[in-house]
Scaffold this motif. Structure first.
Motif, PDB file in Angstrom:
ATOM      1  N   ASP A  35       0.824  -1.211   0.000  1.00 13.90           N
ATOM      2  CA  ASP A  35       0.000   0.000   0.000  1.00 13.90           C
ATOM      3  C   ASP A  35       0.859   1.261   0.000  1.00 13.90           C
ATOM      4  O   ASP A  35       0.485   2.274  -0.603  1.00 13.90           O
ATOM      5  CB  ASP A  35      -0.929   0.021   1.225  1.00 13.90           C
ATOM      6  N   SER A  36       2.019   1.169   0.625  1.00 10.16           N
ATOM      7  CA  SER A  36       2.881   2.347   0.712  1.00 10.16           C
ATOM      8  C   SER A  36       3.870   2.464  -0.447  1.00 10.16           C
ATOM      9  O   SER A  36       4.195   3.562  -0.888  1.00 10.16           O
ATOM     10  CB  SER A  36       3.649   2.352   2.034  1.00 10.16           C
ATOM     11  N   ILE A  37       4.330   1.315  -0.976  1.00  8.52           N
ATOM     12  CA  ILE A  37       5.356   1.380  -2.026  1.00  8.52           C
ATOM     13  C   ILE A  37       4.795   1.119  -3.417  1.00  8.52           C
ATOM     14  O   ILE A  37       5.469   1.393  -4.414  1.00  8.52           O
ATOM     15  CB  ILE A  37       6.505   0.390  -1.747  1.00  8.52           C
ATOM     16  N   GLY A  38       3.572   0.582  -3.507  1.00  7.75           N
ATOM     17  CA  GLY A  38       2.989   0.240  -4.806  1.00  7.75           C
ATOM     18  C   GLY A  38       2.994   1.381  -5.814  1.00  7.75           C
ATOM     19  O   GLY A  38       3.382   1.183  -6.975  1.00  7.75           O
ATOM     20  N   PRO A  39       2.571   2.591  -5.398  1.00  7.24           N
ATOM     21  CA  PRO A  39       2.543   3.697  -6.375  1.00  7.24           C
ATOM     22  C   PRO A  39       3.918   4.045  -6.942  1.00  7.24           C
ATOM     23  O   PRO A  39       4.015   4.635  -8.020  1.00  7.24           O
ATOM     24  CB  PRO A  39       1.981   4.867  -5.537  1.00  7.24           C
ATOM     25  N   ASP A  40       4.980   3.666  -6.231  1.00  9.60           N
ATOM     26  CA  ASP A  40       6.345   3.983  -6.683  1.00  9.60           C
ATOM     27  C   ASP A  40       7.077   2.735  -7.175  1.00  9.60           C
ATOM     28  O   ASP A  40       8.301   2.725  -7.266  1.00  9.60           O
ATOM     29  CB  ASP A  40       7.117   4.633  -5.516  1.00  9.60           C
ATOM     30  N   TRP A  41       6.307   1.660  -7.525  1.00 15.07           N
ATOM     31  CA  TRP A  41       6.951   0.396  -7.844  1.00 15.07           C
ATOM     32  C   TRP A  41       7.825   0.466  -9.100  1.00 15.07           C
ATOM     33  O   TRP A  41       8.875  -0.187  -9.166  1.00 15.07           O
ATOM     34  CB  TRP A  41       5.924  -0.713  -7.995  1.00 15.07           C
ATOM     35  N   ASP A  42       7.420   1.234 -10.104  1.00 14.44           N
ATOM     36  CA  ASP A  42       8.238   1.333 -11.321  1.00 14.44           C
ATOM     37  C   ASP A  42       9.656   1.791 -10.983  1.00 14.44           C
ATOM     38  O   ASP A  42      10.644   1.259 -11.521  1.00 14.44           O
ATOM     39  CB  ASP A  42       7.602   2.312 -12.315  1.00 14.44           C
ATOM     40  N   HIS A  43       9.767   2.760 -10.108  1.00 19.55           N
ATOM     41  CA  HIS A  43      11.086   3.264  -9.711  1.00 19.55           C
ATOM     42  C   HIS A  43      11.825   2.230  -8.857  1.00 19.55           C
ATOM     43  O   HIS A  43      13.029   1.999  -9.050  1.00 19.55           O
ATOM     44  CB  HIS A  43      10.922   4.577  -8.936  1.00 19.55           C
ATOM     45  N   LEU A  44      11.104   1.592  -7.943  1.00 18.47           N
ATOM     46  CA  LEU A  44      11.737   0.620  -7.054  1.00 18.47           C
ATOM     47  C   LEU A  44      12.178  -0.626  -7.808  1.00 18.47           C
ATOM     48  O   LEU A  44      13.214  -1.224  -7.476  1.00 18.47           O
ATOM     49  CB  LEU A  44      10.769   0.235  -5.934  1.00 18.47           C
ATOM     50  N   PHE A  45      11.402  -1.033  -8.814  1.00 13.02           N
ATOM     51  CA  PHE A  45      11.739  -2.230  -9.580  1.00 13.02           C
ATOM     52  C   PHE A  45      13.094  -2.100 -10.261  1.00 13.02           C
ATOM     53  O   PHE A  45      13.879  -3.065 -10.298  1.00 13.02           O
ATOM     54  CB  PHE A  45      10.658  -2.507 -10.627  1.00 13.02           C
ATOM     55  N   LYS A  46      13.409  -0.928 -10.773  1.00 12.29           N
ATOM     56  CA  LYS A  46      14.680  -0.737 -11.479  1.00 12.29           C
ATOM     57  C   LYS A  46      15.872  -0.975 -10.550  1.00 12.29           C
ATOM     58  O   LYS A  46      16.939  -1.408 -10.987  1.00 12.29           O
ATOM     59  CB  LYS A  46      14.757   0.681 -12.060  1.00 12.29           C
ATOM     60  N   LYS A  47      15.706  -0.700  -9.250  1.00 17.19           N
ATOM     61  CA  LYS A  47      16.816  -0.809  -8.306  1.00 17.19           C
ATOM     62  C   LYS A  47      16.685  -2.019  -7.387  1.00 17.19           C
ATOM     63  O   LYS A  47      17.455  -2.177  -6.438  1.00 17.19           O
ATOM     64  CB  LYS A  47      16.892   0.468  -7.470  1.00 17.19           C
ATOM     65  N   LEU A  48      15.732  -2.883  -7.684  1.00 25.06           N
ATOM     66  CA  LEU A  48      15.454  -4.021  -6.819  1.00 25.06           C
ATOM     67  C   LEU A  48      16.632  -4.997  -6.768  1.00 25.06           C
ATOM     68  O   LEU A  48      17.167  -5.388  -7.805  1.00 25.06           O
ATOM     69  CB  LEU A  48      14.206  -4.745  -7.334  1.00 25.06           C
ATOM     70  N   ASP A  49      17.046  -5.362  -5.563  1.00 28.85           N
ATOM     71  CA  ASP A  49      18.085  -6.379  -5.396  1.00 28.85           C
ATOM     72  C   ASP A  49      17.454  -7.768  -5.480  1.00 28.85           C
ATOM     73  O   ASP A  49      16.387  -8.017  -4.903  1.00 28.85           O
ATOM     74  CB  ASP A  49      18.777  -6.227  -4.039  1.00 28.85           C
ATOM     75  N   VAL A  50      18.147  -8.671  -6.176  1.00 26.27           N
ATOM     76  CA  VAL A  50      17.632 -10.020  -6.373  1.00 26.27           C
ATOM     77  C   VAL A  50      18.725 -11.023  -6.020  1.00 26.27           C
ATOM     78  O   VAL A  50      19.842 -10.948  -6.542  1.00 26.27           O
ATOM     79  CB  VAL A  50      17.171 -10.237  -7.826  1.00 26.27           C
ATOM     80  N   ASN A  51      18.409 -11.938  -5.131  1.00 25.96           N
ATOM     81  CA  ASN A  51      19.317 -13.035  -4.795  1.00 25.96           C
ATOM     82  C   ASN A  51      18.845 -14.295  -5.515  1.00 25.96           C
ATOM     83  O   ASN A  51      17.671 -14.660  -5.428  1.00 25.96           O
ATOM     84  CB  ASN A  51      19.322 -13.290  -3.286  1.00 25.96           C
ATOM     85  N   VAL A  52      19.763 -14.969  -6.216  1.00 28.53           N
ATOM     86  CA  VAL A  52      19.418 -16.177  -6.971  1.00 28.53           C
ATOM     87  C   VAL A  52      20.224 -17.350  -6.441  1.00 28.53           C
ATOM     88  O   VAL A  52      21.461 -17.295  -6.380  1.00 28.53           O
ATOM     89  CB  VAL A  52      19.677 -15.997  -8.484  1.00 28.53           C
ATOM     90  N   ASN A  53      19.536 -18.399  -6.045  1.00 26.27           N
ATOM     91  CA  ASN A  53      20.180 -19.630  -5.598  1.00 26.27           C
ATOM     92  C   ASN A  53      19.746 -20.767  -6.523  1.00 26.27           C
ATOM     93  O   ASN A  53      18.551 -20.911  -6.808  1.00 26.27           O
ATOM     94  CB  ASN A  53      19.784 -19.955  -4.156  1.00 26.27           C
ATOM     95  N   VAL A  54      20.710 -21.566  -6.978  1.00 21.70           N
ATOM     96  CA  VAL A  54      20.425 -22.645  -7.924  1.00 21.70           C
ATOM     97  C   VAL A  54      20.960 -23.956  -7.389  1.00 21.70           C
ATOM     98  O   VAL A  54      22.108 -24.036  -6.939  1.00 21.70           O
ATOM     99  CB  VAL A  54      21.047 -22.351  -9.311  1.00 21.70           C
ATOM    100  N   ASP A  55      20.133 -24.978  -7.436  1.00 23.64           N
ATOM    101  CA  ASP A  55      20.540 -26.333  -7.048  1.00 23.64           C
ATOM    102  C   ASP A  55      20.181 -27.274  -8.195  1.00 23.64           C
ATOM    103  O   ASP A  55      19.004 -27.471  -8.503  1.00 23.64           O
ATOM    104  CB  ASP A  55      19.823 -26.754  -5.763  1.00 23.64           C
ATOM    105  N   ILE A  56      21.204 -27.834  -8.853  1.00 26.76           N
ATOM    106  CA  ILE A  56      20.991 -28.755  -9.968  1.00 26.76           C
ATOM    107  C   ILE A  56      21.362 -30.162  -9.552  1.00 26.76           C
ATOM    108  O   ILE A  56      22.467 -30.409  -9.057  1.00 26.76           O
ATOM    109  CB  ILE A  56      21.809 -28.329 -11.205  1.00 26.76           C
TER     110      ILE A  56
END
Length: 390
Positions: free
Chosen positions: A348-369
């Protein structure tokens, strides 16, 4: 054969619907089945150009062979173009069997909601039809090409899309799913893109990755290989292949891993005043092909292959996320939707600014094969191991 049975079933169904009362009697011979259609913009007349592929039957000896014909009409709206087809054919068109709708880039860049509105409102059209974006100048060009197997172009396109569960080279999106995404928060649409390629000396249609949207407007494309890693993120990989180099120093020798099962879990976390996405990918593969003399039955070599494949998949997933963030700024991964579902008060608080936040979003990726045992041969066949009998 499956599609022919479906067509016959549709004919029987239409017959039951139309012949069930004398007051509203219609002859079934006055109807033609639409298999698919393409929508273009006629710039000169500022109108829509609709191209419909209609089922036809040719008599070949004692048997009727299914073929198709193309019908074109113009209109100030798509529905107007549909009605104008009545001026071109004695038979009324039945749209309830259409499997595929193809949009031109011009239409997609303008916004596809007005056209989807017709599909959503018209009781005759199927909300399960596939939605495709043409990479050619027009959408109708895809219906004008020869097909590799079927004589029915829309049926061939439908089969190609249905086969993507084994390839993971394009998203498969039905109209109702697209409508839900366009109406949802924190997610943007991504649709399969198709173009024209030359195969065995003739031009035919071919999948060419993914069309990216922001709101309901087309903003760009990614290719088939990038699409695979996008599908990993959104947990839409069922089968497919991972091609691994033997080593960074030796990229000529390849190891092909066949995917048997994969599961991606994405969870949003919030700490230090920012949202972070944790992506966990678990994949089960088998060695399908080797261009190397290394023995991967040995634990040490198998462990190295596992580690290298995990690093490669992790890097490719992170690269496609970064590319979308930097170049397109559109959340096709649905990260915002996950925040909304798991942390509604935060959304509710960050949704209106999501386009801006998405560009700087940190993403952690873990892979198990996990690598299954792969047949009985531990090494690839080498030329020097082949002996000719004299």
């Amino acid at each position: 054969m499956k599609h022919v049975r479906r067509m016959l079933f549709s004919l029987i169904l239409i017959s039951n619907m139309l012949l069930c009362g004398c007051w509203n009697y219609h002859d079934i011979e006055k109807y033609s089945l639409v298999l698919g259609f393409a929508i273009d913009r006629n710039e000169q007349e500022n109108s829509y150009l609709l191209t419909a592929e209609v089922l036809d039957f040719e008599m070949s000896g004692k048997e009727a062979k299914p073929t198709s014909k193309l019908i074109e009409s113009k209109g100030n709206s798509v529905f107007d173009a549909i009605r104008n087809m009545l001026k071109l054919t004695e038979k009324r068109l039945y749209w309830g069997h259409a499997d595929t709708v193809i949009f031109s880039q011009d239409i997609a860049k303008e916004g596809i909601i007005p056209v989807l509105d017709l599909i959503f409102r018209d009781a005759e059209m199927r909300e399960e039809m596939h939605v495709v974006i043409s990479k050619e100048k027009t959408a109708k060009e895809l219906l004008e090409q020869q097909t590799m197997i079927s004589t029915l172009r829309s049926t061939e396109i439908d089969r190609i899309l249905n086969s993507q569960g084994s390839l993971a080279k394009a998203p498969v999106v039905e109209a109702y799913e697209l409508i839900n995404e366009l109406e949802g928060e924190g997610i943007s649409a991504a649709l399969p893109a198709m173009g024209i390629a030359t195969n065995a000396g003739k031009k035919t249609v071919e999948l060419m990755g993914t069309a990216l949207f922001k709101s309901d407007k087309l903003i760009g494309f990614i290719d088939s290989e990038e699409t695979k890693y996008f599908l990993f993120v959104i947990n839409k990989v069922n089968r497919g292949l991972l091609i691994q180099n033997e080593s960074p120093e030796n990229q000529m020798n390849k190891i092909t891993l066949e995917i048997f099962k994969t599961k991606t879990k994405t969870k949003p976390e919030y700490y230090d005043g920012k949202v972070v996405m944790d992506i966990d990918i678990k994949t089960e593969v088998a060695i399908a092909e080797m261009e190397t003399s290394m023995d991967y039955i040995k634990d040490v070599n198998r462990s190295k292959l596992k580690k290298d494949a995990e690093a490669s998949l992790k890097s490719s997933v992170k690269n496609i996320i970064k590319k979308i963030q930097d170049n397109y700024d559109t959340d096709i991964f649905g990260f915002g939707m996950l925040v909304s579902a798991n942390m509604p008060s935060l959304w509710d608080s960050i949704g209106p600014d999501w386009d801006h936040l998405f560009k700087k979003l940190d993403v952690n990726v873990n892979v198990d094969i996990s690598i299954r045992n792969s047949a009985l041969v531990s090494k690839s066949i080498r030329k020097e191991s082949i002996r000719k009998e004299n």
